[in-house]
Design an enzyme around this catalytic site. Sequence first.
Site: not given
Length: 399
Positions: A284, A343, A256-257, A234, A303
């Site tokens: 993914n 988060c 990252d997607s 991510f 993350d």
Amino acid sequence: MSDLPFLQLKPNAKGRVLLGHPWVFGNELTELAGSEFDGEVLECRDRRGKRLGVGIYNSQSQIAWRRLDGGPAPLNERYLRHAAQAALTRREALGSRSTYRRLIWSEADGMPGVVVDQFGDTLVMQVQTLAFERWKDVLADILIELTGAREVIHRDDASIRRFEGLPHEVRTRSGRDWEPRWATIDGFDYWLDLMSGQKTGFYLDQREQHARVAAWVAELARRGGGKPRVLDAFCNQGAFALQAARAGAGEVLGLDSAGDAIAQARLNAERNDVADTCRFAEANVFDWFSANRSEKWDVIVLDPPPFAKSKKALDGAMRGYKELNLRALQSLNAGGLLATYTCSHHMQDAELRQVVAGAAADARRRVHIVEYCHQPADHPVLVTMPESEYLRGYVLRVD
């Protein structure tokens, strides 16, 4: 008592507002005020008529009332100036003098629903409450005066605005488009697109963690005598990856997607002369772990975006976080490090510890916490409002 119209808690209400929380939900009130009071300042009282404070009201929102700081003064230019100056003083008192920082953090700074990030001479403002929507241009002028910034970008495109009956818009204070540009943050150049990038344009809340993970990479390289392999899952714009590469990693892979994030991460790597060490792939992350079980790493960073966007989604989110951490633990070399974050404010310390412990047990790995992680001082936490603390994590050593 003042002459302000007031709201009153139901006789059986046990709202958190009685313990200092700044919110009152509509179903906690004896009755709602009329829609003509939406966006205005009203008193709230407990069931015995004791005054709980003044706050902004909106009958269209589930959170009908949000407390303002101070006494019975209305929401006006004087209030905004006082709150803005207090927010700046609060950060400077904690040593935050960078021009890349969070300036306003909603209720924690006495401005419910307002978030302002500073990127050098540009401020990015998000407003998510009707009352402050009416005052955002005045607030922008005050912040320009106090900070010396030259532009304010209004990033009012968050989906949550619909709960306050607010439209979506993105515009600048000056009326001119803000052109994307390079900015130097913590010694690294990033290509910032503040009018259309994610959130306010850059994840300022993870700046301290970027440096901490880099320090651990450097320590592994020093102790191990080699160059650690690092996986940045991510990765967004690649900040963890860039800092790990410069700290001595031999190979860094960012996943990252979002294709635009990957393109930007590659651009950032080239700009910072670490493209030979860093590579990035659109993927993914869950699927990538499944397809690459034989890959082993010395450091893994997790993350992810918030899986638990509501309290109802927490159980499913915990299963997702556990599976993600399990796959990471299975992919680490002995003595490796996992930096794992959440988060979502719905994921409290106890839930995160439960997730990590369950993943460690299923992976049959011995795991120690070597560092606790949380949001930086320029994202202050209001002790009576758990929702103001949303970023937490661990750096884990895996045997």
